[in-house]
Structure formats: structure tokens, C-alpha cells
Design a protein around this motif. Structure first.
Motif, PDB file in Angstrom:
ATOM      1  N   ASN A  16      -1.350  35.520  26.842  1.00  0.00           N
ATOM      2  CA  ASN A  16      -1.106  36.656  27.734  1.00  0.00           C
ATOM      3  C   ASN A  16      -0.354  37.739  26.955  1.00  0.00           C
ATOM      4  O   ASN A  16       0.831  37.612  26.697  1.00  0.00           O
ATOM      5  N   TYR A  17      -1.071  38.811  26.600  1.00  0.00           N
ATOM      6  CA  TYR A  17      -0.436  39.897  25.846  1.00  0.00           C
ATOM      7  C   TYR A  17       0.170  40.957  26.756  1.00  0.00           C
ATOM      8  O   TYR A  17       0.671  41.963  26.268  1.00  0.00           O
ATOM      9  N   HIS A  18       0.092  40.762  28.073  1.00  0.00           N
ATOM     10  CA  HIS A  18       0.705  41.762  28.958  1.00  0.00           C
ATOM     11  C   HIS A  18       2.222  41.690  28.844  1.00  0.00           C
ATOM     12  O   HIS A  18       2.802  40.615  28.887  1.00  0.00           O
ATOM     13  N   SER A  62     -12.625  35.959  23.189  1.00  0.00           N
ATOM     14  CA  SER A  62     -12.983  36.818  24.311  1.00  0.00           C
ATOM     15  C   SER A  62     -11.705  37.492  24.785  1.00  0.00           C
ATOM     16  O   SER A  62     -10.631  36.900  24.726  1.00  0.00           O
ATOM     17  N   THR A  63     -11.820  38.743  25.230  1.00  0.00           N
ATOM     18  CA  THR A  63     -10.653  39.464  25.732  1.00  0.00           C
ATOM     19  C   THR A  63     -10.869  39.790  27.202  1.00  0.00           C
ATOM     20  O   THR A  63     -11.911  40.334  27.560  1.00  0.00           O
ATOM     21  N   CYS A  64      -9.895  39.448  28.020  1.00  0.00           N
ATOM     22  CA  CYS A  64     -10.016  39.698  29.454  1.00  0.00           C
ATOM     23  C   CYS A  64      -9.052  40.814  29.840  1.00  0.00           C
ATOM     24  O   CYS A  64      -7.857  40.712  29.585  1.00  0.00           O
ATOM     25  N   PRO A  91      -0.586  49.672  26.943  1.00  0.00           N
ATOM     26  CA  PRO A  91      -1.974  49.943  26.538  1.00  0.00           C
ATOM     27  C   PRO A  91      -2.667  48.755  25.890  1.00  0.00           C
ATOM     28  O   PRO A  91      -3.886  48.670  25.931  1.00  0.00           O
ATOM     29  N   ASN A  92      -1.897  47.836  25.296  1.00  0.00           N
ATOM     30  CA  ASN A  92      -2.540  46.700  24.636  1.00  0.00           C
ATOM     31  C   ASN A  92      -2.528  45.442  25.487  1.00  0.00           C
ATOM     32  O   ASN A  92      -2.760  44.349  24.982  1.00  0.00           O
ATOM     33  N   GLY A  93      -2.201  45.587  26.766  1.00  0.00           N
ATOM     34  CA  GLY A  93      -2.135  44.395  27.606  1.00  0.00           C
ATOM     35  C   GLY A  93      -3.507  43.795  27.844  1.00  0.00           C
ATOM     36  O   GLY A  93      -4.454  44.501  28.187  1.00  0.00           O
ATOM     37  N   ASN A  94      -3.648  42.512  27.604  1.00  0.00           N
ATOM     38  CA  ASN A  94      -4.882  41.793  27.931  1.00  0.00           C
ATOM     39  C   ASN A  94      -4.570  40.305  27.861  1.00  0.00           C
ATOM     40  O   ASN A  94      -3.496  39.908  27.433  1.00  0.00           O
ATOM     41  N   ILE A  95      -5.536  39.500  28.315  1.00  0.00           N
ATOM     42  CA  ILE A  95      -5.419  38.058  28.102  1.00  0.00           C
ATOM     43  C   ILE A  95      -6.520  37.690  27.141  1.00  0.00           C
ATOM     44  O   ILE A  95      -7.691  38.026  27.362  1.00  0.00           O
TER      45      ILE A  95
END
Ligand SMILES: *[C@@H]1O[C@H](CO)[C@@H](O)[C@H](O)[C@H]1NC(C)=O
Ligand SMILES: *[C@@H]1O[C@H](CO)[C@@H](O)[C@H](O)[C@H]1NC(C)=O
Ligand SMILES: *[C@@H]1O[C@H](CO)[C@@H](O)[C@H](O)[C@H]1NC(C)=O
Ligand SMILES: *[C@@H]1O[C@H](CO)[C@@H](O)[C@H](O)[C@H]1NC(C)=O
Ligand SMILES: *[C@@H]1O[C@H](CO)[C@@H](O)[C@H](O)[C@H]1NC(C)=O
Ligand SMILES: *[C@@H]1O[C@H](CO)[C@@H](O)[C@H](O)[C@H]1NC(C)=O
Ligand SMILES: *[C@@H]1O[C@H](CO)[C@@H](O)[C@H](O)[C@H]1NC(C)=O
Length: 447
Positions: free
Chosen positions: A61-63, A212-214, A35-39
Motif C-alpha cells: 500500500n503506497y498510499h 499490477s498497479t491498482c 500523487p503516487n498513491g496506489n496499491i
């Protein structure tokens, strides 16, 4: 849909619920397993300089299990004013742009209003910076934490008046990996990043930080699914194949976008070198096969095989994520690396992440004329006597991802069945009631 419920009859209602949740997750870019995955893109302004500033951009990379592979990321934005990038280290801008208003011995690195920045290769020795130069790759966080972030430094000039010397955030942030899929939020002012100085004794905040969050959407990235699941067991000779046409290619309209080769066809000759796959009923580039191999007293064994039907594409640092309640118990993986992921609110299932072993099978090779590229392992799982069963499809995976992409599961009514004569294939009263509830749910969903 009534038909499906009828066919599903011998299987547990749980499967049906999972099927419904799969339908939901497919229609949504939110991934319940990550659920918290993002770049995240952090733009730190470190120092003011004459009519500009020195900045560091860090990509995180938080994925847990989605990586950016070669040829790597491309980061873009649009400057708010007439900024130029005077110099850069740890990355380059792909286009100098129109620098005709500058003259002299040193020219700006890029005058483009909308620069596109790419990483430089790990073996480049000039113009490096701290934490730079991974050739555009960002590893998945749960697999290789220390390569899941990357940064570069640059000097910005022509920022504007004195009162504005820390500039305005750029607009229109884009992150390509290197294709589409990511949508980035605008840069927002946040608490300044802090670095540690003097051996960690002193905290030094930067002058200004924008973030920025992608977020990733599979729908933006792929026109059709890229992966499917097939199943087999030791107790039934019937193999459940991937669903026909899972990844397209069967309708007349798909024929132009996807090219496939049958055994005996000459290789090559297609324009789109990346898209050539072997012709199969499913037409997927990737298939994950789950074979229930042995049922021992205290353990059970599964053989897991990942096949690459591309003729022209290797997958380096591939990973596969599998959701199954069996992964709540101890599991031994023989030929892949693996780890368990603690997950948020996913029923009682365990989630295991698998990836290749360096120099052995971390590269999933392309297929050629003679054989399909594949990697395989056996997994020995301990039994929880209170839940283990071969009945009702319990022993099959609930959900599989390849490189973070959802793999299409066969429908429960096609799962390999236990041979006749084994007891309690009949659903009990409870599951029957649940089936009715599911039927209602389906009808509601379809409304
Ligand atoms: C991005 O991921 C980080 C780390 O998991 C998390 O703290 C942050 O809230 C996420 N951002 C968004 C907008 O989801
Ligand atoms: C290093 O950076 C300087 C200044 O930006 C540039 O002039 C030079 O060409 C760069 N060298 C390489 C090898 O990219
Ligand atoms: C953002 O990009 C869009 C389309 O590329 C463009 O029309 C718009 O002007 C850009 N916004 C800014 C603030 O540059
Ligand atoms: C899938 O395709 C194969 C061969 O093209 C065919 O024999 C089979 O019946 C099809 N299965 C379904 C469920 O349509
Ligand atoms: C795939 O890997 C093999 C072995 O490293 C290499 O020979 C081949 O060129 C690679 N193919 C592609 C398309 O990158
Ligand atoms: C994968 O496993 C090998 C052998 O057990 C180990 O050396 C390697 O560090 C592991 N790789 C990762 C990324 O954990
Ligand atoms: C089980 O029995 C049904 C009919 O009673 C038959 O249609 C089916 O093929 C049998 N399945 C197996 C695996 O023997």
C-alpha cells in the motif's frame, strides 16, 4: 455563479481559487496530495517445480493516508490456462472450485479459474509465511510503514508444457478493500525482484516478476460523499454547519439507499446494518469540525473534532489529513498522533496528517442513543507574523480528508465573519482584480 462571486466578495480570491481546484479534484481520481498513491501487487515466481512453480505475492500500500481496514482485502484474478493452486500459506482461496479431475490423498487447495484470495488472521498459527497474516489490513504508509505491505506464498501446478513452465500471467486482476474502488492494471513483466542472501552480501533475483498497479477512485467506492466540514470561531457565535444534504438522503430517490434514525426512534429494524446513521441536515456519516479557539500573541489554537454519525460502524485506525498554510510552522497536537507530509507542488500550504493514539482514541466509536461517537484534540500552532490573519477565512482549512476521502467544505460566503469594526474587511484592489479573473475562469469552466 456570478452570485457566488458576489457573496465571496469579502473573502480573498485565494479561497475562490481553492474552491475551483476542489471542484476539479472532485471530478478526478488523481489526488494532488498523494500523487503516487496506489496499491501494487507483485507476483514473484521463485522456483520452478514439476509442471509448475512456487510463487510469492506481495501487496504494497503506497498510499500515504488511505488504508485497507477490516474485514480486509480480497484479491482475485483469472488464470490464463488450466492452472491450479496446489497449496497456499499466509492466505487462503475462498472457494476450492471443481477439483473432480484430481483424486488421491492430496487435493489441490483450489481449482477455480478465477480464485479469490483473502488474508488470514494474525493469530492463526498454521500455514503462515513470511510477512503474512494481517487479517486483510494494510496500513497507510505515512502512519505505519511496517504494516503497509503483506505477502503470501503458494504453489501453482498444471501450468502447461515444459517450454512454458514459468507460466503465463493471470488476467483480470481485481482488488477489493473489501468493497469497490480499485481498478488494477494487467500484470506486466518487470525486472525480477531481488532478495538479499547471506546476511545481505549476495543478491538473488527471483525467476520472474509480474506487477499490477491498482488505483483508487472515490467515485467507484462511494455513491455520495462520506464526510463534511463545519466551522466555528471564538469571535463569532454563529457556527457554519455542513452544507445541507451533502451526503444525500434529501431527495426522494436517495431515501431508499440511506436510512437514518432520529433521536427517540428505536434502533434496529433496518435491513442494511451498515448504513444506519443519525438523521442530520448534512446526512454525512462523518463530520470534521474546526474551531478557532484562541488567538495568542505568537500562537493560535484550534480544536479539531471528528464525529461518527453511524450507529453501527466503528472506524479503526482512522486518519484525517488537513491542508492549511499554518502547518508550515511548528504545530503541537495534544490528543492525536500527527506528522507533516512533504507534498509536491501544493501552493504554500502545509499538510498535516492526524491519527489516533493506540488504546486511547485510535478507534472512532459509533454513535448510540445518548451521544455521537467522536474523537477530539487541540492543536497549538506557531504564527508566521507575515501571513497569519483571522480575516478572509485564512484561518480555516483549505482541504480535509477523512481516511483518504475528500470532506465537503462549506462555501466561503458562509464562513464565520469577523465582527464589524475590524478594519480591512474590504477587499483591496488586488483581490478585486483576482476575483474578476476567477469569474472568467468559472465562466470558462462552465462552458
Ligand atoms: C505506484 O506507487 C509507486 C510508489 O509510489 C510508484 O513508484 C509507482 O510509479 C506507482 N505506479 C503507478 C502506475 O502510478
Ligand atoms: C495448511 O495447508 C495444507 C496444504 O495446503 C492444508 O491441507 C491444511 O488444511 C492447511 N491448514 C490450515 C489450518 O489451514
Ligand atoms: C475478464 O473478465 C471479464 C468479465 O468478468 C470476462 O468477460 C473476460 O473474459 C475476462 N478476461 C479474461 C482474459 O479472462
Ligand atoms: C438547512 O436545513 C435546515 C433545517 O432543515 C434549514 O433550517 C436551513 O435553512 C437549511 N439551510 C439551507 C442553506 O438551505
Ligand atoms: C465498536 O467498538 C465497541 C468497543 O470496542 C464494540 O463494543 C462494538 O461492538 C463495535 N461495534 C461494531 C459495529 O463493530
Ligand atoms: C502514536 O503516539 C503514541 C504516543 O505518543 C506512540 O506511542 C505511538 O507509537 C504512535 N503511533 C504511531 C503509529 O506512530
Ligand atoms: C455587520 O454589519 C452589517 C451591516 O452593516 C450587518 O448586516 C451584520 O449583521 C453585521 N455583522 C455583525 C457580525 O455584527
Amino acid at each position: 455563479m456570478v452570485l457566488i462571486v458576489h457573496h465571496v466578495y469579502p473573502f480573498s480570491a485565494l479561497k475562490l481559487i481553492l474552491f475551483i481546484t476542489t471542484l476539479f479534484t472532485l471530478s478526478d481520481c488523481y489526488d494532488p496530495l498523494d500523487p503516487n498513491g496506489n496499491i501494487s501487487i507483485t507476483f514473484d515466481i521463485n522456483n520452478r517445480v514439476d509442471n509448475g512453480y512456487l510463487a510469492t505475492v506481495t501487496l504494497d500500500n503506497y498510499h500515504q493516508y488511505r488504508h485497507v481496514d477490516k474485514p480486509g482485502w480480497k484479491l482475485g484474478w483469472t488464470w490464463a490456462n488450466n492452472e491450479v493452486i496446489w497449496s497456499m500459506s499466509g492466505a487462503i482461496v475462498t472457494d476450492r472450485g471443481d477439483c473432480s479431475s484430481y483424486s488421491g490423498s492430496q487435493m489441490p487447495h483450489s481449482c477455480k479459474k478465477d480464485p479469490i484470495i483473502v488474508d488470514i488472521a494474525p493469530d492463526v498459527t498454521q500455514n503462515r509465511s513470511d510477512g503474512c497474516c494481517r487479517g486483510g489490513r494494510l496500513s497507510a504508509r505515512a502512519i505505519d510503514y511496517f504494516n503497509s505491505f503483506s505477502s503470501f506464498e503458494f504453489e501453482v501446478r498444471n501450468v502447461g508444457g515444459k517450454e512454458n513452465s514459468l507460466g503465463q500471467a493471470p488476467n483480470n486482476v481485481t482488488f477489493m478493500a473489501p468493497g469497490p474502488g480499485y481498478t488494477c492494471s494487467p500484470f506486466m513483466l518487470t525486472d525480477p525482484s531481488v532478495s538479499l542472501d547471506l546476511g545481505g552480501q549476495r543478491q538473488v533475483p527471483v525467476a520472474k516478476t509480474w506487477k499490477s498497479t491498482c488505483t483508487y477512485s472515490s467515485f467507484l467506492a462511494n455513491k455520495s460523499p462520506v464526510c463534511c466540514v463545519s466551522l466555528s470561531t471564538f469571535y463569532n457565535p454563529i457556527i457554519t454547519p455542513c452544507r445541507n444534504c451533502t451526503c444525500g438522503g434529501c431527495r426522494e430517490a436517495d431515501k431508499n439507499t440511506l436510512s437514518c434514525i432520529r433521536p427517540g426512534d428505536p434502533l434496529g429494524g433496518s435491513n442494511d446494518e451498515n448504513n444506519i446513521i443519525e438523521c442530520t441536515d448534512h446526512m454525512c456519516p462523518i463530520r470534521v469540525h474546526w474551531h478557532i479557539k484562541n488567538n495568542y500573541m505568537n500562537q493560535w489554537r484550534v480544536k479539531l473534532t471528528i464525529s461518527n454519525y453511524n450507529f453501527n460502524r466503528n472506524y479503526s485506525n482512522w486518519n484525517v489529513l488537513i491542508q492549511h498554510p499554518g502547518f508550515n510552522k511548528k504545530a503541537t497536537t495534544y490528543s492525536f498522533n500527527s506528522t507533516k507530509l512533504s507534498t509536491l507542488g501544493i501552493q504554500d500550504d502545509g499538510v498535516a496528517l492526524f491519527w489516533g493514539i493506540d488504546y486511547y482514541n485510535s478507534e472512532l466509536m459509533h454513535s448510540d442513543k445518548d451521544r455521537v461517537g467522536s474523537v477530539t484534540t487541540e492543536v497549538l500552532m506557531e504564527k508566521d507574523p507575515s501571513s497569519f490573519t483571522l480575516q478572509n477565512g485564512w484561518a480555516f482549512p483549505r482541504r480535509i480528508y477523512f481516511n483518504g476521502e475528500n470532506c465537503d467544505m462549506p462555501l466561503p460566503d458562509t464562513f464565520p465573519m469577523l465582527p464589524n469594526g475590524s478594519s480591512s474587511l474590504r477587499p483591496n484592489c488586488l483581490t478585486f482584480n483576482l476575483s474578476l479573473i476567477c469569474l472568467l475562469l468559472i465562466l470558462l469552466v462552465l462552458k
